[in-house]
Design an enzyme around this catalytic site. Structure first.
Site, PDB file in Angstrom:
ATOM      1  N   SER A  33       0.824  -1.196   0.000  1.00  0.00           N
ATOM      2  CA  SER A  33       0.000   0.000   0.000  1.00  0.00           C
ATOM      3  C   SER A  33       0.871   1.264   0.000  1.00  0.00           C
ATOM      4  O   SER A  33       1.680   1.448  -0.910  1.00  0.00           O
ATOM      5  CB  SER A  33      -0.969  -0.044   1.185  1.00  0.00           C
ATOM      6  OG  SER A  33      -1.987   0.913   1.061  1.00  0.00           O
TER       7      SER A  33
ATOM      8  N   ASP B  62     -10.370  -3.845  -4.791  1.00  0.00           N
ATOM      9  CA  ASP B  62      -9.530  -2.826  -4.166  1.00  0.00           C
ATOM     10  C   ASP B  62      -9.581  -1.565  -5.020  1.00  0.00           C
ATOM     11  O   ASP B  62      -9.372  -1.640  -6.238  1.00  0.00           O
ATOM     12  CB  ASP B  62      -8.091  -3.350  -4.064  1.00  0.00           C
ATOM     13  CG  ASP B  62      -7.126  -2.368  -3.422  1.00  0.00           C
ATOM     14  OD1 ASP B  62      -7.535  -1.258  -3.029  1.00  0.00           O
ATOM     15  OD2 ASP B  62      -5.933  -2.712  -3.311  1.00  0.00           O
TER      16      ASP B  62
ATOM     17  N   HIS C 113      -7.917  -5.205  -0.623  1.00  0.00           N
ATOM     18  CA  HIS C 113      -6.776  -4.445  -0.123  1.00  0.00           C
ATOM     19  C   HIS C 113      -6.432  -4.931   1.292  1.00  0.00           C
ATOM     20  O   HIS C 113      -7.323  -5.123   2.124  1.00  0.00           O
ATOM     21  CB  HIS C 113      -7.110  -2.954  -0.079  1.00  0.00           C
ATOM     22  CG  HIS C 113      -5.928  -2.076   0.182  1.00  0.00           C
ATOM     23  ND1 HIS C 113      -5.098  -1.660  -0.824  1.00  0.00           N
ATOM     24  CD2 HIS C 113      -5.446  -1.553   1.328  1.00  0.00           C
ATOM     25  CE1 HIS C 113      -4.144  -0.898  -0.300  1.00  0.00           C
ATOM     26  NE2 HIS C 113      -4.330  -0.822   1.007  1.00  0.00           N
TER      27      HIS C 113
END
Length: 311
Positions: A157, A251, A281
């Site tokens: 991320s 996501d 995610h």
């Protein structure tokens, strides 16, 4: 298309976060994240030892966590890893389940960076710290018991954003990593890719809070076009290290990773793109519940081991 094994994880995860008041400040979210990660921590893999050190960067002491196999020698391959958390929360401890398992499966060292967090430390503080740590590890590889010629970089991320940016910032220097592992990365600040509409209210990450955290990390809009903040926007992606890019079908950032894979391939960079069918995610947090989460981490480790073996 959600993998049904994720449902039990999401029930637990959402229940734990439900006590957080709406609009909580980053300092309170950080405390809750640490608490939840500790409550959900998996057992330490056999043979993994953990240590910590400080490295100076720009007048701040940066904590690094070192996970390594105790019996794998003193020239281990190394992954420098940056945790996720929207640049404003998370730490090496919140992501220790990931780093310890990479260390165990590949019999290697993983160095996880407790980089400076926004909004107290906006861009470019975190990326400068990441690059300083990478330079230090390269220059002092023997002190860390790692092989200076087998140092990769990665993250998930926001941490994957920092890893991709570091590859650009270190390109052509002695500290350039040999490989990059990017797990559900954010690659710029545009929110116009199809996944932002298709997955606007996806589990673990919805688009509602993105403008606020983006502003925390990059309050100056002009900086959002700097390739050290938005690696997708670099003038060139040539001569970057081979990449494994893992995205998740459900996501908002799915197409960030897909587009970055295409950008790297167009520049001649070898890329493996894992589409993460049925996943969300942050799926690496669900390893206790979801077989696919564990299998994806295994695939990342296998690719990383292959990159090290080729050196």
């Amino acid at each position: 298309m959600l993998n049904p094994e994720l449902n039990a994880f999401l029930t637990v995860w959402n229940a734990k976060w439900s006590v957080m008041p709406p609009g909580a400040e980053p300092k309170h979210r950080r405390l809750m994240f640490e608490y939840i990660a500790e409550q959900m921590r998996l057992p330490t893999p056999a043979g993994v030892a953990s240590d910590a050190r400080f490295i100076e960067s720009g007048g701040r002491l940066v904590l690094i966590r070192i996970d390594r196999m105790k019996d794998a020698g003193d020239r281990q391959p190394c992954l420098i890893y940056m945790h996720g958390g929207a640049w404003m929360q998370g730490s090496p401890m919140t992501h220790a389940d990931i780093t310890m398992r990479i260390a165990a499966r590949n019999r290697q060292t993983v160095i996880s960076i407790d980089y400076a967090l926004a909004p107290e430390h906006p861009f470019p503080k975190a990326i400068h710290e990441v690059m300083d740590v990478a330079r230090h590890v390269k220059a002092h590889a023997a002190d860390f018991g790692v092989d200076a010629d087998r140092i990769a970089i990665g993250g998930d991320s926001a941490g994957a954003n920092l890893a991709a940016a570091a590859c650009i910032g270190l390109r052509g220097t002695p500290a350039a990593p040999v490989a990059q592992l990017l797990v559900y990365p954010a690659v710029d600040f545009e929110m116009n890719r199809p996944a932002y509409t298709e997955n606007a209210d996806a589990p673990l990450l919805s688009i509602r809070g993105m403008p606020a955290v983006n502003a925390m990390y990059c309050p100056n809009p002009a900086n959002r076009r700097d390739p050290l903040a938005a690696p997708y926007l670099a003038d060139s992606h040539a001569d970057l290290p081979p990449a494994f890019i893992a995205v998740a079908e459900n996501d908002p950032l799915r197409d960030d990773g897909r587009d970055y894979a295409e950008k790297l391939r167009a520049a001649g960079v070898p890329v493996v793109l894992d589409q993460g069918e049925g996943l969300i995610h942050g799926y690496l947090r669900a390893m206790e519940y979801c077989t696919a989460s564990r299998e994806k981490l295994d695939a990342m480790c296998d690719w990383l081991a292959g990159q090290f073996k080729a050196r």
